[in-house]
Design an enzyme around this catalytic site. Structure first.
Site, PDB file in Angstrom:
ATOM      1  N   CYS A   1     117.318  71.632  17.411  1.00  0.00           N
ATOM      2  CA  CYS A   1     116.860  72.261  16.168  1.00  0.00           C
ATOM      3  C   CYS A   1     115.610  73.119  16.440  1.00  0.00           C
ATOM      4  O   CYS A   1     115.736  74.206  16.992  1.00  0.00           O
ATOM      5  CB  CYS A   1     116.642  71.206  15.093  1.00  0.00           C
ATOM      6  SG  CYS A   1     116.826  71.889  13.444  1.00  0.00           S
TER       7      CYS A   1
ATOM      8  N   GLU B   1     121.810  63.801  17.822  1.00  0.00           N
ATOM      9  CA  GLU B   1     121.367  62.401  17.964  1.00  0.00           C
ATOM     10  C   GLU B   1     121.792  61.532  16.789  1.00  0.00           C
ATOM     11  O   GLU B   1     121.911  60.317  16.931  1.00  0.00           O
ATOM     12  CB  GLU B   1     119.836  62.352  18.147  1.00  0.00           C
ATOM     13  CG  GLU B   1     118.985  62.688  16.930  1.00  0.00           C
ATOM     14  CD  GLU B   1     118.707  64.176  16.724  1.00  0.00           C
ATOM     15  OE1 GLU B   1     119.489  65.000  17.241  1.00  0.00           O
ATOM     16  OE2 GLU B   1     117.722  64.509  16.021  1.00  0.00           O
TER      17      GLU B   1
ATOM     18  N   HIS C   1     121.539  68.360  14.782  1.00  0.00           N
ATOM     19  CA  HIS C   1     120.955  67.115  15.293  1.00  0.00           C
ATOM     20  C   HIS C   1     122.042  66.188  15.844  1.00  0.00           C
ATOM     21  O   HIS C   1     122.499  65.289  15.132  1.00  0.00           O
ATOM     22  CB  HIS C   1     120.181  66.408  14.180  1.00  0.00           C
ATOM     23  CG  HIS C   1     118.931  67.116  13.806  1.00  0.00           C
ATOM     24  ND1 HIS C   1     117.755  66.947  14.506  1.00  0.00           N
ATOM     25  CD2 HIS C   1     118.666  68.026  12.854  1.00  0.00           C
ATOM     26  CE1 HIS C   1     116.816  67.707  13.977  1.00  0.00           C
ATOM     27  NE2 HIS C   1     117.341  68.380  12.970  1.00  0.00           N
TER      28      HIS C   1
HETATM   29  N1  GLN Z   1     111.289  73.882  11.169  1.00  0.00           N
HETATM   30  C1  GLN Z   1     112.573  74.347  11.573  1.00  0.00           C
HETATM   31  C2  GLN Z   1     113.415  74.794  10.389  1.00  0.00           C
HETATM   32  O1  GLN Z   1     113.153  74.444   9.277  1.00  0.00           O
HETATM   33  C3  GLN Z   1     113.322  73.320  12.393  1.00  0.00           C
HETATM   34  C4  GLN Z   1     113.682  72.108  11.612  1.00  0.00           C
HETATM   35  C5  GLN Z   1     114.105  70.950  12.477  1.00  0.00           C
HETATM   36  O2  GLN Z   1     113.830  70.923  13.680  1.00  0.00           O
HETATM   37  N2  GLN Z   1     114.785  69.987  11.899  1.00  0.00           N
HETATM   38  O3  GLN Z   1     114.365  75.519  10.570  1.00  0.00           O
END
Ligand code: GLN
Length: 542
Positions: free
Chosen positions: A380, A516, A514
Site C-alpha cells: 500500500c 497480509e 493488503h
Molecule cells: N496513505 C495512503 C493512502 O491513503 C496509503 C494507505 C495505506 O497504506 N493503507 O492511499
C-alpha cells in the site's frame, strides 16, 4: 440449532480474549462444527477506521469493505472463515442506528432509553447470527466493570435468559497474577471479577485463567468454590511461545470438552488437530533464519502491524525458517545513512501507512533495496513510496511525490475521486468525511501474463482487500515502464495500478492492497511465501 458462546474478560485488558475466542472456534471446527465469530466493542467510535494505530492497533478490513477490530483478523486466521462487516459492532454504531430510527419516527411516542432500545439493538446484532453456524462465538470487548460495557452485559444477560442454558454459555477470561513476595498465584482478582459479572446477572460457567506459570490444583479448587463453578471448568490458559499453540494447549486442558458438556452435547467426535500440530512443529523447529527489516512508523506498537507480522510468520512456516523482524522507525533515515541499519538484512518491507512523517525515510529504504538488490516488498503506502522513488531516481522527475503531502510538481500518487466498484461508480472529493470513505474491501485485479506476480499467484486474476485514499497515477505508467518498473497488476478497467514490480531485480514487488489480511498459518499468502523464499536466497548470498 445455533448455540452462542459469550466471551467476556476480567481483571485487566490485553488478556488475549480475541485469541481465546479464535482458538476455541478452531477447536469446535476441528470437531466438525461450523462456527461464526463476532465482536461487540464498547467504545464510541462507529468503527476503528479513524483511530490511530497507536491507540487501537491495526484496523482489520473485511472483503465487504468494513473497517473492523483486529480481533476479527485472529478469528479469520484461526478458522479460515472470512470475516464480514456485520461481525463487528460498537457502541457508536448501535447508537447511530437507534438515533436514525428515532429520527425516522420508528419509535413514535416512546421515550428512547438504554434499556430496552439500546439493548434490543445489541440483541438484534447477536440474533442476526442465529442459524448461520452451529456455534456463534461472541466476544465482548473491554473489561468487566467498565461503565461502557454495561449495556452489552445487560443485553447478553437478557439474551442468555431468553434462550436458556442449552443455547447460551458465558465464558469468562481472567488473570491470576503471580506475586513474588508471596510466591504464589493470586485468585482474588478473579473472584472479584466473577462477582462483578454476577452482579450484572451473568453467571459464567467456564473460567479461562491466564497465568504465567502452572496453576496448582489447590488454586483451581479455591476458584471453583468461590466462583460457584465446576472445578473441571476452571481451565488454565498459560502463556505459550507461539499463538498457534493455543488451540492445542486449550484442548489439552479440556476447553472444548467442557464447552460441549455445558451445552449437554454428547458423543461429539474427537477433534482432528493435525493441522495445528503441523504448524507448531514447523514453528518450533525451523531449518534456518531470515532477517526482515520493516521500515515503518508505528513500530513501537507491534499490534499496529498484527496481520503483517503474522503473514510474515506464515511465509516462514511455508519455507521452514524463522522470520526475525527488525522494526525500524523510518524517520531516522531522514537524518542518517540507512546502510548500517539495512546492510545484511535479507529483505526490506515498507508496510501501509498514512501521512508525511517518515515518508522520505521510507523512500530511502526503497532506494537501498532497489540499488543493493535486496528483496523488497511494498504494501500500500510501501508501493506508493516505491513508485515515487522510481519516478525520482530512475525517471529523473525530482519533483515526484504524493498529493497526500501537499501539492507537488509530479503527482505520481494522487487522490482518487472516482472509481468503479462492481457495476457502480464510487465518488469522493478531497473534503469528504474521513470515516469509511477510502477505497475499502475486496477489488479484483488482472495480472500481466509472464510477470513475476502472475507466476506467484498462479492465476491471471486475483481479488485482494484495499484500504487507501490515494492511487498511483496511471498517466505515469509508460514513463516508469521505460525505466524498468513494470505495472504487472491493474484494475480490470485498466485505470488503477494494483501491482508494480522490477523484473530485473531479484524480488521487488509493490502492491496497492493488503495481502497480509488474507494470510493464514495453514494457507499462507503466496506473496509472503515468495518474499520469504527470496529472503532465504538472499541469506545464502550475504
Ligand atoms: N496513505 C495512503 C493512502 O491513503 C496509503 C494507505 C495505506 O497504506 N493503507 O492511499
Amino acid at each position: 440449532m445455533t448455540r452462542t458462546i459469550f466471551i467476556t474478560g476480567g481483571v485487566v485488558s490485553s488478556l488475549g480474549k480475541g485469541l481465546a475466542s479464535a482458538a476455541l472456534g478452531a477447536l469446535l471446527q476441528a470437531r466438525g462444527y461450523s462456527v461464526r465469530l463476532c465482536k461487540l466493542d464498547p467504545y464510541l467510535n462507529v468503527d476503528p477506521g479513524t483511530m490511530s494505530p497507536f491507540q487501537h492497533g491495526e484496523v482489520y478490513v473485511t472483503d465487504d469493505g468494513a473497517e473492523t477490530d483486529l480481533d476479527l483478523g485472529h478469528y479469520e486466521r484461526f478458522t479460515g472463515v472470512a470475516a464480514r462487516g456485520s461481525d463487528n459492532t460498537t457502541t457508536g454504531k448501535i447508537y447511530t442506528h437507534v438515533l436514525q430510527k428515532e429520527r425516522r419516527g420508528d419509535y413514535l411516542g416512546a421515550t428512547i432509553q438504554v434499556i430496552p432500545h439500546i439493548t434490543n439493538e445489541i440483541k438484534d446484532f447477536i440474533r442476526e447470527k442465529d442459524g448461520s453456524a452451529d456455534f456463534v462465538l461472541c466476544e465482548i470487548g473491554g473489561t468487566v466493570g467498565d461503565i461502557e460495557s454495561l449495556p452489552f452485559l445487560e443485553a447478553i444477560r437478557q439474551f442468555g435468559n431468553e434462550v436458556g442454558d442449552d443455547r447460551a454459555l458465558f465464558l469468562h477470561v481472567t488473570l491470576l497474577p503471580y506475586i513474588p513476595a508471596a510466591g504464589e498465584l493470586k485468585t482474588k482478582p478473579t473472584q472479584h471479577s466473577v462477582k462483578e459479572l454476577m452482579s450484572a446477572g451473568i453467571r459464567p460457567r467456564i473460567l479461562l485463567c491466564r497465568a504465567d506459570r502452572d496453576i496448582a490444583e489447590e488454586e483451581r479448587r479455591k476458584i471453583a468454590l468461590f466462583c460457584n463453578i465446576d472445578q473441571n471448568k476452571v481451565i488454565p490458559a498459560l502463556d505459550v511461545k507461539s499463538i498457534y499453540e493455543v488451540p492445542l494447549t486449550y484442548h489439552r486442558e479440556g476447553l472444548d470438552t467442557q464447552v460441549l458438556e455445558c451445552f449437554g452435547i454428547k458423543g461429539a467426535r474427537e477433534p482432528d488437530l493435525s493441522v495445528w500440530e503441523n504448524i507448531v512443529r514447523r514453528v518450533k523447529a525451523p531449518e534456518g533464519d531470515v532477517r526482515i527489516a520493516v521500515v515503518g512508523k508505528y513500530t513501537d506498537l507491534t499490534d499496529s502491524y498484527k496481520s503483517l507480522n503474522e503473514a510474515l510468520i506464515h511465509g516462514g512456516i511455508a519455507n521452514n525458517v524463522r522470520v526475525e523482524l527488525e522494526f525500524i522507525e523510518a524517520e531516522i533515515f531522514e537524518g542518517e545513512d540507512p546502510t548500517p541499519h539495512l546492510e545484511g538484512v535479507h529483505g526490506i518491507l515498507v508496510p501501509g501507512g498514512f501521512g508525511q512523517r517518515g515518508a522520505e525515510g521510507k523512500i530511502k529504504a526503497v532506494r537501498y533495496a532497489r540499488e543493493h538488490k535486496i528483496p523488497y516488498f511494498g504494501i500500500c503506502f510501501g508501493m506508493q513510496m516505491a513508485v515515487i522513488e522510481a519516478a525520482r531516481n530512475l525517471c529523473g522527475l525530482a519533483g515526484a511525490n504524493s498529493t497526500e503531502f501537499g501539492d507537488c510538481k509530479d503527482p505520481v500518487i494522487g487522490i482518487m475521486t472516482e472509481w468503479v466498484k462492481g457495476n457502480r461508480v464510487e465518488q469522493r472529493a478531497e473534503n469528504t468525511d474521513k470515516g469509511g470513505t477510502m477505497r475499502l474491501g475486496a477489488y479484483p485485479a488482472a495480472l500481466k501474463k509472464g510477470s513475476r506476480v502472475a507466476e506467484i499467484y498462479g492465476s491471471p486474476s486475483i481479488s485482494e482487500r484495499h484500504r487507501h485514499r490515494y492511487e498511483v497515477d496511471i498517466r505515469y505508467k509508460d514513463r516508469l515502464e521505460e525505466e524498468g518498473l513494470l505495472f504487472s497488476g491493474l484494475s480490470p478497467d485498466g485505470n488503477l495500478p494494483e501491482i508494480v514490480e522490477i523484473p530485473a531485480h531479484p524480488w521487488f514487488v509493490g502492491v496497492q492492497f493488503h495481502p497480509e489480511l488474507k494470510s493464514k498459518p495453514f494457507d499462507p499468502h503466496p506473496l509472503f511465501v515468495s518474499f520469504i523464499e527470496a529472503a532465504v536466497k538472499q541469506g545464502r548470498l550475504v
